[in-house]
Motif scaffolding. Structure first.
Motif, PDB file in Angstrom:
ATOM      1  N   TYR A  95     -69.406  -1.139 -24.841  1.00 22.79           N
ATOM      2  CA  TYR A  95     -68.497  -2.284 -24.870  1.00 22.79           C
ATOM      3  C   TYR A  95     -68.854  -3.314 -23.805  1.00 22.79           C
ATOM      4  O   TYR A  95     -69.272  -2.961 -22.701  1.00 22.79           O
TER       5      TYR A  95
ATOM      6  N   LEU B  48     -65.182  -4.574 -34.236  1.00 19.10           N
ATOM      7  CA  LEU B  48     -64.100  -4.516 -33.252  1.00 19.10           C
ATOM      8  C   LEU B  48     -62.714  -4.643 -33.883  1.00 19.10           C
ATOM      9  O   LEU B  48     -61.716  -4.489 -33.186  1.00 19.10           O
TER      10      LEU B  48
ATOM     11  N   LEU C  27     -59.551  -2.689 -32.719  1.00 17.15           N
ATOM     12  CA  LEU C  27     -59.772  -2.092 -31.404  1.00 17.15           C
ATOM     13  C   LEU C  27     -58.506  -2.210 -30.566  1.00 17.15           C
ATOM     14  O   LEU C  27     -57.887  -3.266 -30.514  1.00 17.15           O
TER      15      LEU C  27
ATOM     16  N   ASN D 293     -61.227   2.669 -30.895  1.00 18.93           N
ATOM     17  CA  ASN D 293     -61.832   1.883 -31.967  1.00 18.93           C
ATOM     18  C   ASN D 293     -61.806   2.656 -33.285  1.00 18.93           C
ATOM     19  O   ASN D 293     -62.514   3.650 -33.433  1.00 18.93           O
TER      20      ASN D 293
END
Length: 110
Positions: free
Chosen positions: A45, A76, A79, A96
């Motif tokens: 990330y 994403l 997320l 995620n």
């Protein structure tokens, strides 16, 4: 645990911590959320303050804005970012739903 946002959402604890970090940053920079090659699961990330680029998607989360490269949005989507401030575990946690694999420390996915 309540999460707010569109592509990426933040818990109240994560929002508090981002606001603390934001207070120390250049006011023009926004929080970039993304990923790059690396980490034990293949991708790691990106979570840093950065300048907005023309291809970025901008989303406002309470008193700060996040930027996401439009090419990263699909991986994403959904997320959730949390923050844990305990003695044993301290830092941002990424949850995620698109990750097929994750590492033990939670900072990389595949």
């Amino acid at each position: 645990m309540e999460f707010t946002g569109e592509i990426v959402s933040f818990s109240p604890n994560a929002i508090k911590q981002v606001l603390k970090l934001k207070a120390k940053e250049d006011a023009q920079k926004k929080l970039r959320v993304g990923y790059k090659n690396g980490g034990c699961s293949g991708l790691t990330y990106i979570f840093e303050f950065d300048s907005q680029q023309p291809t970025d998607i901008v989303s406002k989360i309470q008193d700060f804005e996040i930027i996401i490269d439009s090419q990263h949005a699909a991986k994403l989507l959904g997320l959730k970012v949390d923050y844990e401030g305990g003695l044993n575990n301290r830092g941002f946690i990424f949850i995620n739903p698109n990750a097929q694999t994750t590492c033990g420390c939670g900072t990389s996915f595949g």
